[in-house]
Design a protein around this motif. Structure first.
Motif, PDB file in Angstrom:
ATOM      1  N   SER A  15       0.838  -1.208   0.000  1.00 13.82           N
ATOM      2  CA  SER A  15       0.000   0.000   0.000  1.00 13.82           C
ATOM      3  C   SER A  15       0.871   1.256   0.000  1.00 13.82           C
ATOM      4  CB  SER A  15      -0.885  -0.017   1.256  1.00 13.82           C
ATOM      5  OG  SER A  15      -1.664   1.151   1.366  1.00 13.82           O
ATOM      6  N   ILE A  17       3.117   4.355   0.246  1.00 16.64           N
ATOM      7  CA  ILE A  17       4.527   4.666  -0.043  1.00 16.64           C
ATOM      8  C   ILE A  17       5.297   3.387  -0.383  1.00 16.64           C
ATOM      9  CG2 ILE A  17       6.676   5.480   1.032  1.00 16.64           C
ATOM     10  CD1 ILE A  17       4.873   7.389   2.746  1.00 16.64           C
ATOM     11  N   ASP A  36       3.991  -7.792   3.875  1.00 17.68           N
ATOM     12  CA  ASP A  36       2.887  -7.001   4.426  1.00 17.68           C
ATOM     13  C   ASP A  36       1.918  -7.941   5.140  1.00 17.68           C
ATOM     14  OD1 ASP A  36       1.844  -3.897   3.370  1.00 17.68           O
ATOM     15  OD2 ASP A  36       0.471  -5.133   4.557  1.00 17.68           O
ATOM     16  N   ASP A  62       4.335 -10.211   9.599  1.00 12.19           N
ATOM     17  CA  ASP A  62       4.172  -9.141  10.583  1.00 12.19           C
ATOM     18  C   ASP A  62       5.590  -8.706  10.973  1.00 12.19           C
ATOM     19  OD1 ASP A  62       3.926  -7.581  12.867  1.00 12.19           O
ATOM     20  OD2 ASP A  62       2.263  -8.738  13.678  1.00 12.19           O
ATOM     21  N   VAL A  63       5.938  -7.463  10.670  1.00 14.78           N
ATOM     22  CA  VAL A  63       7.320  -7.013  10.884  1.00 14.78           C
ATOM     23  C   VAL A  63       7.743  -7.013  12.350  1.00 14.78           C
ATOM     24  CG1 VAL A  63       7.543  -5.644   8.780  1.00 14.78           C
ATOM     25  CG2 VAL A  63       6.586  -4.580  10.843  1.00 14.78           C
ATOM     26  N   ASN A  89       9.597   0.058   6.063  1.00 13.24           N
ATOM     27  CA  ASN A  89       8.623   1.119   5.793  1.00 13.24           C
ATOM     28  C   ASN A  89       7.268   0.927   6.477  1.00 13.24           C
ATOM     29  OD1 ASN A  89       7.176   3.200   3.983  1.00 13.24           O
ATOM     30  ND2 ASN A  89       6.155   1.279   3.452  1.00 13.24           N
ATOM     31  N   TYR A 154       3.423   8.576  17.949  1.00 14.59           N
ATOM     32  CA  TYR A 154       3.911   8.401  16.569  1.00 14.59           C
ATOM     33  C   TYR A 154       5.163   9.258  16.356  1.00 14.59           C
ATOM     34  CZ  TYR A 154       3.698   8.568  11.396  1.00 14.59           C
ATOM     35  OH  TYR A 154       3.987   8.492  10.055  1.00 14.59           O
ATOM     36  N   LYS A 158       8.930   7.921  15.451  1.00 12.21           N
ATOM     37  CA  LYS A 158       9.629   8.350  14.231  1.00 12.21           C
ATOM     38  C   LYS A 158      10.925   9.101  14.571  1.00 12.21           C
ATOM     39  CE  LYS A 158       6.691   6.634  11.252  1.00 12.21           C
ATOM     40  NZ  LYS A 158       7.079   5.500  10.401  1.00 12.21           N
ATOM     41  N   GLY A 185       6.539  14.507   4.610  1.00 11.87           N
ATOM     42  CA  GLY A 185       5.408  15.276   5.122  1.00 11.87           C
ATOM     43  C   GLY A 185       4.148  14.456   4.875  1.00 11.87           C
ATOM     44  N   VAL A 187       1.382  12.553   3.072  1.00 15.40           N
ATOM     45  CA  VAL A 187       1.345  11.887   1.762  1.00 15.40           C
ATOM     46  C   VAL A 187      -0.049  11.297   1.554  1.00 15.40           C
ATOM     47  CG1 VAL A 187       2.501  10.198   0.291  1.00 15.40           C
ATOM     48  CG2 VAL A 187       3.743  11.193   2.224  1.00 15.40           C
ATOM     49  N   THR A 189      -2.063   8.692   1.069  1.00  7.53           N
ATOM     50  CA  THR A 189      -2.086   7.220   1.150  1.00  7.53           C
ATOM     51  C   THR A 189      -3.300   6.807   1.978  1.00  7.53           C
ATOM     52  OG1 THR A 189      -0.881   7.036   3.234  1.00  7.53           O
ATOM     53  CG2 THR A 189       0.465   7.173   1.235  1.00  7.53           C
ATOM     54  N   VAL A 192      -3.271   8.073   5.579  1.00 11.26           N
ATOM     55  CA  VAL A 192      -3.615   9.487   5.785  1.00 11.26           C
ATOM     56  C   VAL A 192      -5.096   9.737   5.503  1.00 11.26           C
ATOM     57  CG1 VAL A 192      -3.357  11.703   4.591  1.00 11.26           C
ATOM     58  CG2 VAL A 192      -1.391  10.582   5.617  1.00 11.26           C
TER      59      VAL A 192
HETATM   60  N1  NAD Z   1       1.229   8.953   4.579  1.00 10.45           N
HETATM   61  C1  NAD Z   1       1.904   9.880   5.229  1.00 10.45           C
HETATM   62  O1  NAD Z   1       1.541  11.046   5.250  1.00 10.45           O
HETATM   63  C2  NAD Z   1       3.183   9.538   5.914  1.00 10.45           C
HETATM   64  C3  NAD Z   1       4.013  10.589   6.321  1.00 10.45           C
HETATM   65  C4  NAD Z   1       5.203  10.298   6.956  1.00 10.45           C
HETATM   66  C5  NAD Z   1       5.551   8.977   7.186  1.00 10.45           C
HETATM   67  N2  NAD Z   1       4.702   7.978   6.790  1.00 10.45           N
HETATM   68  C6  NAD Z   1       5.129   6.617   7.051  1.00 10.45           C
HETATM   69  O2  NAD Z   1       5.231   5.946   5.824  1.00 10.45           O
HETATM   70  C7  NAD Z   1       5.068   4.545   6.033  1.00 10.45           C
HETATM   71  C8  NAD Z   1       4.054   4.012   5.057  1.00 10.45           C
HETATM   72  O3  NAD Z   1       2.808   4.625   5.332  1.00 10.45           O
HETATM   73  P1  NAD Z   1       1.674   4.827   4.236  1.00 10.45           P
HETATM   74  O4  NAD Z   1       1.190   6.196   4.408  1.00 10.45           O
HETATM   75  O5  NAD Z   1       2.115   4.353   2.908  1.00 10.45           O
HETATM   76  O6  NAD Z   1       0.542   3.882   4.878  1.00 10.45           O
HETATM   77  P2  NAD Z   1      -0.352   2.707   4.272  1.00 10.45           P
HETATM   78  O7  NAD Z   1      -1.339   2.394   5.342  1.00 10.45           O
HETATM   79  O8  NAD Z   1      -0.828   3.023   2.906  1.00 10.45           O
HETATM   80  O9  NAD Z   1       0.705   1.517   4.149  1.00 10.45           O
HETATM   81  C9  NAD Z   1       1.302   0.931   5.280  1.00 10.45           C
HETATM   82  C10 NAD Z   1       1.402  -0.561   5.028  1.00 10.45           C
HETATM   83  O10 NAD Z   1       2.065  -1.144   6.157  1.00 10.45           O
HETATM   84  C11 NAD Z   1       1.428  -2.372   6.418  1.00 10.45           C
HETATM   85  N3  NAD Z   1       1.660  -2.781   7.800  1.00 10.45           N
HETATM   86  C12 NAD Z   1       1.183  -2.187   8.931  1.00 10.45           C
HETATM   87  N4  NAD Z   1       1.574  -2.879  10.007  1.00 10.45           N
HETATM   88  C13 NAD Z   1       2.335  -3.926   9.561  1.00 10.45           C
HETATM   89  C14 NAD Z   1       3.010  -4.978  10.197  1.00 10.45           C
HETATM   90  N5  NAD Z   1       2.981  -5.129  11.543  1.00 10.45           N
HETATM   91  N6  NAD Z   1       3.693  -5.864   9.439  1.00 10.45           N
HETATM   92  C15 NAD Z   1       3.710  -5.730   8.090  1.00 10.45           C
HETATM   93  N7  NAD Z   1       3.073  -4.751   7.425  1.00 10.45           N
HETATM   94  C16 NAD Z   1       2.386  -3.858   8.157  1.00 10.45           C
HETATM   95  C17 NAD Z   1      -0.052  -2.113   6.155  1.00 10.45           C
HETATM   96  O11 NAD Z   1      -0.754  -3.318   5.970  1.00 10.45           O
HETATM   97  C18 NAD Z   1       0.024  -1.252   4.899  1.00 10.45           C
HETATM   98  O12 NAD Z   1      -0.014  -2.038   3.721  1.00 10.45           O
HETATM   99  C19 NAD Z   1       4.679   4.396   7.499  1.00 10.45           C
HETATM  100  O13 NAD Z   1       5.830   4.067   8.254  1.00 10.45           O
HETATM  101  C20 NAD Z   1       4.181   5.775   7.872  1.00 10.45           C
HETATM  102  O14 NAD Z   1       4.310   6.036   9.252  1.00 10.45           O
HETATM  103  C21 NAD Z   1       3.535   8.218   6.155  1.00 10.45           C
END
Ligand code: NAD
Length: 258
Positions: A15, A17, A36, A62-63, A89, A154, A158, A185, A187, A189, A192
């Motif tokens: 999903s 990023i 994932d 599960d990470v 990630n 959070y 981070k 910042g 994103v 997704t 968000v």
């Molecule tokens: N979207 C934003 O604005 C934003 C900004 C800064 C940082 N981030 C970080 O970017 C990363 C990706 O976020 P995103 O926005 O793409 O979110 P997202 O929800 O689209 O994707 C995150 C993915 O991580 C997977 N996941 C969650 N827990 C898990 C686990 N225990 N084991 C394996 N997979 C797991 C989810 O199933 C999902 O597919 C995250 O670390 C998030 O904190 C996001």
């Protein structure tokens, strides 16, 4: 590092990023392990990569689980012949109600996924990485660089990722591994979109930014961290106005590294 012909593990690759980065690395010729929790979207991402001519495989993992994390890394070696790149990630936010009202198990899970799993991933990957050189990129956040009142747990997780990246870099580089992190910042997704919908329902619209990034912009920053052999122990901040390398603060009595 030229990613062509290399093998990468991307956590949370089903999903947002992670998916955008998996697709970008595959387009550049890397073979990608998508790890994932969500199988349907992971398999769909593999199909999208394969139909564009790339190589990818999905593993449900599960990470936060040591055995799962080990299996996802071993899959890169067993299926594609090496482990060259790890992109830690996967992540979640606390959401509403935020800390301290959130259930204790919720914010502990955030620390487990967003920080502890990054530490675990680096620990397990380092001895498995190709001795010719490996790259680890961790997803932090702008929430880890600045105070983040919307979600303090959070932000703390981070910030931990940023400092862990800075602090681990000398150890890793002695093993020919470069460790860096990306600090996006806001994103566009699913993570968000869920947060914005919940904030609107609760009437908290003040913190919703007018301009948000697209996942490909973060994927491009991650690619830069992988490709540029001069970068180790660095954070790259990505805003809608552009990306910049963050200056690493020097500890008292030590020499600056940037
Ligand atoms: N979207 C934003 O604005 C934003 C900004 C800064 C940082 N981030 C970080 O970017 C990363 C990706 O976020 P995103 O926005 O793409 O979110 P997202 O929800 O689209 O994707 C995150 C993915 O991580 C997977 N996941 C969650 N827990 C898990 C686990 N225990 N084991 C394996 N997979 C797991 C989810 O199933 C999902 O597919 C995250 O670390 C998030 O904190 C996001």
């Amino acid at each position: 590092m030229d990613v062509k012909g290399k093998s990468a593990v991307i956590t949370g690759g089903a999903s947002g990023i992670g998916r955008a980065t998996a697709e970008l690395l595959a387009r550049k010729g890397a073979s990608v392990v998508i790890a994932d929790l969500v199988e349907a979207q992971g398999v769909e991402t593999v199909k999208a990569i394969e139909s564009a001519g790339g190589r990818a495989v999905f593993i449900k993992a599960d990470v936060t689980d040591e055995d799962d994390a080990r299996r996802m890394l071993e899959l890169a070696v067993n299926r594609f012949g090496s482990l060259d790149i790890l992109y830690n990630n996967a992540g979640i936010a606390v959401g509403l109600p935020g800390y301290p009202l959130a259930e204790i198990k919720r914010w502990r899970r955030v620390i487990d996924i967003d920080l502890q799993a990054v530490i675990l991933g680096c620990h397990l990957a380092a001895p498995m990485m190709d001795p010719k050189g490996g790259v680890i990129v961790n997803t932090a956040s702008m929430a880890g660089l600045y105070p983040y009142k919307e979600d303090p747990v959070y932000g703390a997780a981070k910030a931990g990722v940023v400092n862990f990246t800075y602090s681990l870099a000398p150890w890793a580089s002695k093993r020919n591994i470069r460790v860096n992190c990306v600090c996006p910042g806001v994103v566009d997704t699913p993570l968000v979109r869920r947060g914005i919908e919940a904030a609107k329902r609760a009437g908290h619209t003040a913190g919703i930014p007018a301009k948000i990034l697209q996942p490909i912009q973060i994927a491009e920053a991650v690619l830069r961290l992988i490709e540029d052999d001069n970068l180790f122990g660095r954070a790259i901040e990505v805003r809608p106005t552009g990306a910049r390398l963050v200056e690493v603060p020097a500890a008292p009595g030590s020499r600056k590294t940037s």
